[in-house]
Design a protein around this motif. Structure first.
Motif, PDB file in Angstrom:
ATOM      1  N   TYR A   2     -76.025 -49.730  23.133  1.00 51.91           N
ATOM      2  CA  TYR A   2     -75.326 -51.148  22.495  1.00 51.91           C
ATOM      3  C   TYR A   2     -75.413 -52.189  23.699  1.00 51.91           C
ATOM      4  O   TYR A   2     -75.185 -51.942  24.903  1.00 51.91           O
ATOM      5  CB  TYR A   2     -73.870 -50.691  22.244  1.00 51.91           C
ATOM      6  N   ASP A   7     -71.417 -54.982  18.161  1.00 50.57           N
ATOM      7  CA  ASP A   7     -72.115 -53.747  17.316  1.00 50.57           C
ATOM      8  C   ASP A   7     -71.574 -52.290  17.460  1.00 50.57           C
ATOM      9  O   ASP A   7     -71.421 -51.640  16.552  1.00 50.57           O
ATOM     10  CB  ASP A   7     -73.481 -53.688  17.831  1.00 50.57           C
ATOM     11  N   PHE A   8     -70.933 -52.192  18.517  1.00 50.98           N
ATOM     12  CA  PHE A   8     -70.356 -51.049  18.642  1.00 50.98           C
ATOM     13  C   PHE A   8     -69.042 -50.817  17.982  1.00 50.98           C
ATOM     14  O   PHE A   8     -68.931 -50.039  17.226  1.00 50.98           O
ATOM     15  CB  PHE A   8     -69.824 -50.574  20.168  1.00 50.98           C
ATOM     16  N   GLU A   9     -68.134 -51.901  18.107  1.00 50.46           N
ATOM     17  CA  GLU A   9     -67.015 -51.994  17.125  1.00 50.46           C
ATOM     18  C   GLU A   9     -67.308 -51.737  15.787  1.00 50.46           C
ATOM     19  O   GLU A   9     -66.617 -50.968  14.785  1.00 50.46           O
ATOM     20  CB  GLU A   9     -66.336 -53.491  17.192  1.00 50.46           C
ATOM     21  N   THR A  11     -69.958 -50.256  14.171  1.00 50.13           N
ATOM     22  CA  THR A  11     -70.386 -48.682  14.134  1.00 50.13           C
ATOM     23  C   THR A  11     -69.048 -47.914  14.256  1.00 50.13           C
ATOM     24  O   THR A  11     -69.260 -46.905  13.382  1.00 50.13           O
ATOM     25  CB  THR A  11     -71.397 -48.338  15.257  1.00 50.13           C
ATOM     26  N   TRP A  12     -68.395 -48.047  15.196  1.00 50.28           N
ATOM     27  CA  TRP A  12     -67.381 -47.237  15.426  1.00 50.28           C
ATOM     28  C   TRP A  12     -66.383 -47.259  14.368  1.00 50.28           C
ATOM     29  O   TRP A  12     -65.836 -46.013  13.996  1.00 50.28           O
ATOM     30  CB  TRP A  12     -66.434 -47.532  16.779  1.00 50.28           C
ATOM     31  N   LEU A 104     -71.437 -53.742  28.925  1.00 45.26           N
ATOM     32  CA  LEU A 104     -72.227 -52.570  28.508  1.00 45.26           C
ATOM     33  C   LEU A 104     -73.446 -52.117  29.326  1.00 45.26           C
ATOM     34  O   LEU A 104     -74.019 -51.282  29.181  1.00 45.26           O
ATOM     35  CB  LEU A 104     -72.767 -53.112  27.054  1.00 45.26           C
ATOM     36  N   GLY A 118     -73.219 -49.259  27.773  1.00 52.59           N
ATOM     37  CA  GLY A 118     -73.768 -49.318  26.231  1.00 52.59           C
ATOM     38  C   GLY A 118     -74.277 -47.877  25.716  1.00 52.59           C
ATOM     39  O   GLY A 118     -74.252 -47.427  24.722  1.00 52.59           O
ATOM     40  N   LEU A 121     -71.522 -45.147  25.231  1.00 49.72           N
ATOM     41  CA  LEU A 121     -70.784 -45.445  23.957  1.00 49.72           C
ATOM     42  C   LEU A 121     -71.836 -45.032  22.992  1.00 49.72           C
ATOM     43  O   LEU A 121     -71.339 -44.529  21.770  1.00 49.72           O
ATOM     44  CB  LEU A 121     -70.606 -46.958  23.748  1.00 49.72           C
ATOM     45  N   ASN A 122     -73.062 -45.287  23.040  1.00 50.99           N
ATOM     46  CA  ASN A 122     -73.777 -44.758  21.891  1.00 50.99           C
ATOM     47  C   ASN A 122     -73.903 -43.239  22.038  1.00 50.99           C
ATOM     48  O   ASN A 122     -73.796 -42.724  20.969  1.00 50.99           O
ATOM     49  CB  ASN A 122     -75.349 -44.990  22.342  1.00 50.99           C
ATOM     50  N   VAL A 125     -70.727 -42.116  20.128  1.00 49.60           N
ATOM     51  CA  VAL A 125     -71.093 -41.847  18.698  1.00 49.60           C
ATOM     52  C   VAL A 125     -71.677 -40.786  18.094  1.00 49.60           C
ATOM     53  O   VAL A 125     -71.262 -40.094  17.075  1.00 49.60           O
ATOM     54  CB  VAL A 125     -71.841 -43.331  18.260  1.00 49.60           C
TER      55      VAL A 125
END
Length: 167
Positions: A2, A7-9, A11-12, A104, A118, A121-122, A125
């Motif tokens: 990320y 973008d993370f928000e 997806t999450w 990130l 980043g 966080l990926n 997910v």
């Protein structure tokens, strides 16, 4: 990886909603379901999804309320789902409230690996998706209806009068 918090928000929010639907479909009786004596029970796997939110993000310096790694597995499916909902939102709030996009790219040591935040966080997910897949298999074995995650389930096809395609 990320590169933007937004973008993370996005997806999450999508992925955690699917996980929550799965957890909310569990019953207290189903929590003991397991494939073999050496594999996690359905309850232990569900609780792992809750605990891993903090375990995977704490090394990056995120601080939020979450059950500890030593917290016992609840015997109530509703308690597990409620803990996931609360912890997942707290983790997301910690990211969106405390970080900027530049965070990130900061490298943190996570489980002995040096990863940009980043990337971590990926991985979080993907970890969630991986274990959610295991969760749905155990749910089926326990006689529960698995939620739709990326498309209709067998039951949803049938409810619409369609014979599900066999691949």
């Amino acid at each position: 990886m990320y590169k933007q918090i937004a973008d993370f928000e996005n997806t999450w929010k999508h992925e955690s909603a699917g996980t929550l639907r799965a957890l909310e479909a569990l019953t207290d009786d189903s929590l003991g379901q397991q494939i073999t004596d050496v594999n996690r029970t359905l309850g232990r796997l569900a609780w792992h999804l809750v605990q891993s939110l903090h375990d995977m993000t704490a090394p990056m310096g995120l601080v939020f309320e979450a059950p500890g790694s030593d917290a016992p597995v609840p015997t109530s499916a509703a308690d597990i789902a409620a803990a996931y909902k609360k912890t997942s939102q707290a983790m997301l709030d910690a990211v969106t409230s405390n970080w900027k996009d530049d965070n990130l790219f900061v490298v943190s040591n996570v489980f002995g690996q040096e990863w940009p935040n980043g990337v971590t966080l990926n991985m979080l997910v993907h970890h969630e998706i991986h274990h959610r897949g295991q969760l749905t298999v155990l749910m089926r074995q326990a006689g529960l209806r698995a939620p739709d995650l990326y498309g209709p389930t067998l039951e949803q096809w049938a409810e619409h009068g369609v014979t599900a395609p066999v691949v």
